[in-house]
Design a protein around this motif. Structure first.
Motif, PDB file in Angstrom:
ATOM      1  N   ARG A  24       0.831  -1.212   0.000  1.00 14.18           N
ATOM      2  CA  ARG A  24       0.000   0.000   0.000  1.00 14.18           C
ATOM      3  C   ARG A  24       0.861   1.256   0.000  1.00 14.18           C
ATOM      4  O   ARG A  24       0.531   2.246  -0.645  1.00 14.18           O
ATOM      5  N   CYS A  25       1.962   1.216   0.732  1.00 11.04           N
ATOM      6  CA  CYS A  25       2.862   2.382   0.784  1.00 11.04           C
ATOM      7  C   CYS A  25       3.518   2.623  -0.563  1.00 11.04           C
ATOM      8  O   CYS A  25       3.590   3.768  -1.037  1.00 11.04           O
ATOM      9  N   TRP A  26       3.999   1.570  -1.180  1.00 13.56           N
ATOM     10  CA  TRP A  26       4.589   1.726  -2.519  1.00 13.56           C
ATOM     11  C   TRP A  26       3.539   2.228  -3.507  1.00 13.56           C
ATOM     12  O   TRP A  26       3.823   3.096  -4.334  1.00 13.56           O
ATOM     13  N   ALA A  27       2.323   1.701  -3.417  1.00 14.27           N
ATOM     14  CA  ALA A  27       1.262   2.119  -4.334  1.00 14.27           C
ATOM     15  C   ALA A  27       0.915   3.596  -4.152  1.00 14.27           C
ATOM     16  O   ALA A  27       0.532   4.270  -5.121  1.00 14.27           O
ATOM     17  N   ALA A  28       1.063   4.099  -2.931  1.00 11.96           N
ATOM     18  CA  ALA A  28       0.783   5.508  -2.656  1.00 11.96           C
ATOM     19  C   ALA A  28       1.922   6.418  -3.103  1.00 11.96           C
ATOM     20  O   ALA A  28       1.795   7.643  -3.041  1.00 11.96           O
ATOM     21  N   GLY A  29       3.026   5.829  -3.540  1.00  6.36           N
ATOM     22  CA  GLY A  29       4.141   6.622  -4.026  1.00  6.36           C
ATOM     23  C   GLY A  29       5.217   6.911  -3.006  1.00  6.36           C
ATOM     24  O   GLY A  29       6.122   7.723  -3.270  1.00  6.36           O
ATOM     25  N   ASP A 182      -7.158   9.888   0.027  1.00  2.94           N
ATOM     26  CA  ASP A 182      -6.290   9.680  -1.135  1.00  2.94           C
ATOM     27  C   ASP A 182      -4.831   9.731  -0.681  1.00  2.94           C
ATOM     28  O   ASP A 182      -4.186  10.779  -0.755  1.00  2.94           O
ATOM     29  N   ALA A 184      -2.122   8.732  -2.020  1.00  2.00           N
ATOM     30  CA  ALA A 184      -1.187   9.148  -3.065  1.00  2.00           C
ATOM     31  C   ALA A 184      -1.151  10.661  -3.200  1.00  2.00           C
ATOM     32  O   ALA A 184      -0.091  11.253  -3.444  1.00  2.00           O
ATOM     33  N   ASP A 185      -2.292  11.306  -3.012  1.00  2.00           N
ATOM     34  CA  ASP A 185      -2.348  12.759  -3.090  1.00  2.00           C
ATOM     35  C   ASP A 185      -1.594  13.387  -1.917  1.00  2.00           C
ATOM     36  O   ASP A 185      -0.892  14.392  -2.084  1.00  2.00           O
ATOM     37  N   VAL A 187       0.927  12.014  -0.262  1.00  2.00           N
ATOM     38  CA  VAL A 187       2.354  11.789  -0.503  1.00  2.00           C
ATOM     39  C   VAL A 187       2.867  12.748  -1.572  1.00  2.00           C
ATOM     40  O   VAL A 187       3.939  13.362  -1.412  1.00  2.00           O
ATOM     41  N   ALA A 188       2.135  12.915  -2.652  1.00  2.00           N
ATOM     42  CA  ALA A 188       2.563  13.829  -3.718  1.00  2.00           C
ATOM     43  C   ALA A 188       2.672  15.258  -3.201  1.00  2.00           C
ATOM     44  O   ALA A 188       3.587  16.003  -3.574  1.00  2.00           O
ATOM     45  N   HIS A 191       5.896  15.531  -1.277  1.00  2.49           N
ATOM     46  CA  HIS A 191       7.029  15.547  -2.203  1.00  2.49           C
ATOM     47  C   HIS A 191       7.185  16.926  -2.847  1.00  2.49           C
ATOM     48  O   HIS A 191       8.309  17.382  -3.093  1.00  2.49           O
TER      49      HIS A 191
END
Length: 198
Positions: A24-29, A182, A184-185, A187-188, A191
């Motif tokens: 899940r962590c990798w999938a979230a970026g 979300d 991934a959002d 994490v992005a 970043h």
């Protein structure tokens, strides 16, 4: 080059949950999944994450000895994360071509890391000294990246990044991050706050 912008620290989840959360962590970026290797359960969890990695970055955390470091490298870990700055582990990592992320709290710790060619250090526990520590240490150590770990969560991670950290580590708060609407959002967004060291 391995990015250390966002690190998921999977402590005490056991092998199966560690594998699931790592995916899940990798999938979230997230850039790196770390498994602390204290005790037999820690090593079993690292093995599970290694089996699932398929080329994605993972590291061994709480590396306290050369035996731990060698075992982690043999399992495929590309980053060795320690709570302190041990020159012997730094030298071993360099000789084996893996990244060392030593824990620091003082300018002397940072100096030792720099003398061993380390490009980034782990401020631990970051919540004890706060984001201002990062800004202050960028003066004498402008080229060293600082990853803030310890007491970091969704509510304060951005503060450390705005202060100049090149990354943040989510330990007990990683589940909270994954349960946002979300991930991934989130994490992005983190970043996007990161500035490279001067």
């Amino acid at each position: 080059m391995i990015d250390l912008r966002t690190i998921a620290i999977l402590r005490d989840f056991g092998p199966e949950r560690s594998r699931t959360y790592a995916e899940r962590c990798w999938a979230a970026g997230m850039d790196l999944v770390e498994v602390p290797v204290q005790g037999e359960a820690g090593w079993s969890s690292l093995e599970a994450v290694a089996d699932a990695a398929a080329g994605r970055a993972f590291g061994a955390g709480t590396v306290l000895s050369t035996d731990d470091a060698k075992h982690a490298i043999d399992l495929g870990a590309s980053v060795l994360i320690s709570p302190g700055t041990d020159p012997i582990i730094l030298e071993l990592a360099a000789s084996r071509g893996v990244v060392a992320l030593p824990g620091v709290m003082t300018p002397s710790d940072v100096s030792v890391a720099v003398q061993h060619g380390v490009g980034a250090v782990k401020l631990f526990p970051a919540s004890v000294v706060g984001p201002a520590w990062i800004s202050a240490l960028s003066g004498p150590f402008p080229g060293v990246g600082v990853v803030a770990v310890g007491g970091i969560g969704i509510g304060n991670a951005a503060d450390y990044l705005r202060a100049g950290a090149v990354g943040v580590g989510f330990g007990g708060s990683v589940v909270e991050l994954l349960e946002t609407e979300d991930p991934a959002d989130v994490v992005a967004g983190l970043h996007g706050l990161i500035r490279p060291p001067r």
